[in-house]
Scaffold this active site. Structure first.
Site, PDB file in Angstrom:
ATOM      1  N   ASP A 297       0.717  -1.169  -0.437  1.00 55.81           N
ATOM      2  CA  ASP A 297       0.203   0.065   0.374  1.00 55.81           C
ATOM      3  C   ASP A 297       0.596   1.039  -0.376  1.00 55.81           C
ATOM      4  O   ASP A 297       0.955   2.289   0.702  1.00 55.81           O
ATOM      5  CB  ASP A 297      -0.944   0.272   1.057  1.00 55.81           C
ATOM      6  CG  ASP A 297      -1.727   1.409   1.073  1.00 55.81           C
ATOM      7  OD1 ASP A 297      -2.287   1.666   0.337  1.00 55.81           O
ATOM      8  OD2 ASP A 297      -2.345   1.142   2.159  1.00 55.81           O
TER       9      ASP A 297
ATOM     10  N   ARG B  95       0.594   8.822   1.511  1.00 58.84           N
ATOM     11  CA  ARG B  95      -0.933   9.027   2.643  1.00 58.84           C
ATOM     12  C   ARG B  95       0.240   7.976   3.790  1.00 58.84           C
ATOM     13  O   ARG B  95       0.087   7.687   4.609  1.00 58.84           O
ATOM     14  CB  ARG B  95      -1.818   8.240   2.925  1.00 58.84           C
ATOM     15  CG  ARG B  95      -2.599   7.253   2.132  1.00 58.84           C
ATOM     16  CD  ARG B  95      -4.103   6.466   2.345  1.00 58.84           C
ATOM     17  NE  ARG B  95      -3.872   5.192   1.370  1.00 58.84           N
ATOM     18  CZ  ARG B  95      -4.221   5.126   0.274  1.00 58.84           C
ATOM     19  NH1 ARG B  95      -3.683   6.108  -0.650  1.00 58.84           N
ATOM     20  NH2 ARG B  95      -3.875   3.710   0.031  1.00 58.84           N
ATOM     21  N   ASN B  96       1.101   7.224   2.931  1.00 56.82           N
ATOM     22  CA  ASN B  96       2.250   6.202   3.740  1.00 56.82           C
ATOM     23  C   ASN B  96       3.231   6.197   4.133  1.00 56.82           C
ATOM     24  O   ASN B  96       3.921   5.990   3.993  1.00 56.82           O
ATOM     25  CB  ASN B  96       1.704   4.667   3.384  1.00 56.82           C
ATOM     26  CG  ASN B  96       0.087   4.452   3.780  1.00 56.82           C
ATOM     27  OD1 ASN B  96      -1.063   4.370   5.035  1.00 56.82           O
ATOM     28  ND2 ASN B  96      -0.391   3.661   2.741  1.00 56.82           N
TER      29      ASN B  96
ATOM     30  N   ASP C  97       3.805   2.315   6.864  1.00 56.69           N
ATOM     31  CA  ASP C  97       2.464   1.821   6.749  1.00 56.69           C
ATOM     32  C   ASP C  97       1.749   0.675   8.057  1.00 56.69           C
ATOM     33  O   ASP C  97       2.145  -0.560   8.570  1.00 56.69           O
ATOM     34  CB  ASP C  97       2.609   0.236   5.488  1.00 56.69           C
ATOM     35  CG  ASP C  97       1.221  -0.722   5.178  1.00 56.69           C
ATOM     36  OD1 ASP C  97       1.232  -1.306   4.636  1.00 56.69           O
ATOM     37  OD2 ASP C  97       0.252   0.804   4.900  1.00 56.69           O
TER      38      ASP C  97
END
Length: 134
Positions: free
Chosen positions: A83, A87-88, A101
């Site tokens: 992912d 945002r991570n 993450d």
């Protein structure tokens, strides 16, 4: 059990471009992880803010290179991130970017994930279509 396994794995990762896990809080209350402090928060919010709009192309390439270095570190250890997204990635002092993450702490972006078979949270919106079909 999944939370503790993730914490054990993250606790062993040591690289300048990976967020460092400092500790785990458990017990009868909510489970929490404690990571190093990254003063500018996640890269998604940072790039959308006033400082993000003023970054030069060279600085943006440097940010991307740091993310790539973190991913290279993970790949060399056969660790699949699953992912990678702004945002991570967290931004700290001196525009140091570190890949993070933590699947258990998604409240800010909770609507971007879909629970599959009652357990796994997947970023359906961002996944390749062949991953969704699989």
């Amino acid at each position: 059990r999944d939370f503790l396994q993730e914490a054990r794995t993250l606790g062993r990762l040591r690289d300048p471009n990976i967020v460092r896990l400092l500790g785990v809080c458990g017990g009868p209350g909510p489970l929490c992880i404690v990571t190093e402090y990254m003063e500018h928060g996640d890269l998604h919010q940072f790039l959308g803010g006033p400082r993000g709009h003023a970054l030069s192309l060279a600085t943006l390439v440097h940010l991307g290179a740091q993310i790539a270095a973190g991913m290279r570190f993970l790949a060399a250890r056969n660790f699949v991130h699953r992912d990678l997204a702004t945002r991570n990635c967290l931004v700290g002092e001196g525009l140091r970017v570190k890949v993070a993450d933590f699947g258990m702490s998604r409240s800010l972006y909770g609507t971007e994930y879909c629970r599959v078979r009652g357990r796994a949270l997947l970023p359906i919106r961002w996944m390749a279509w062949e991953s969704i079909l699989w």
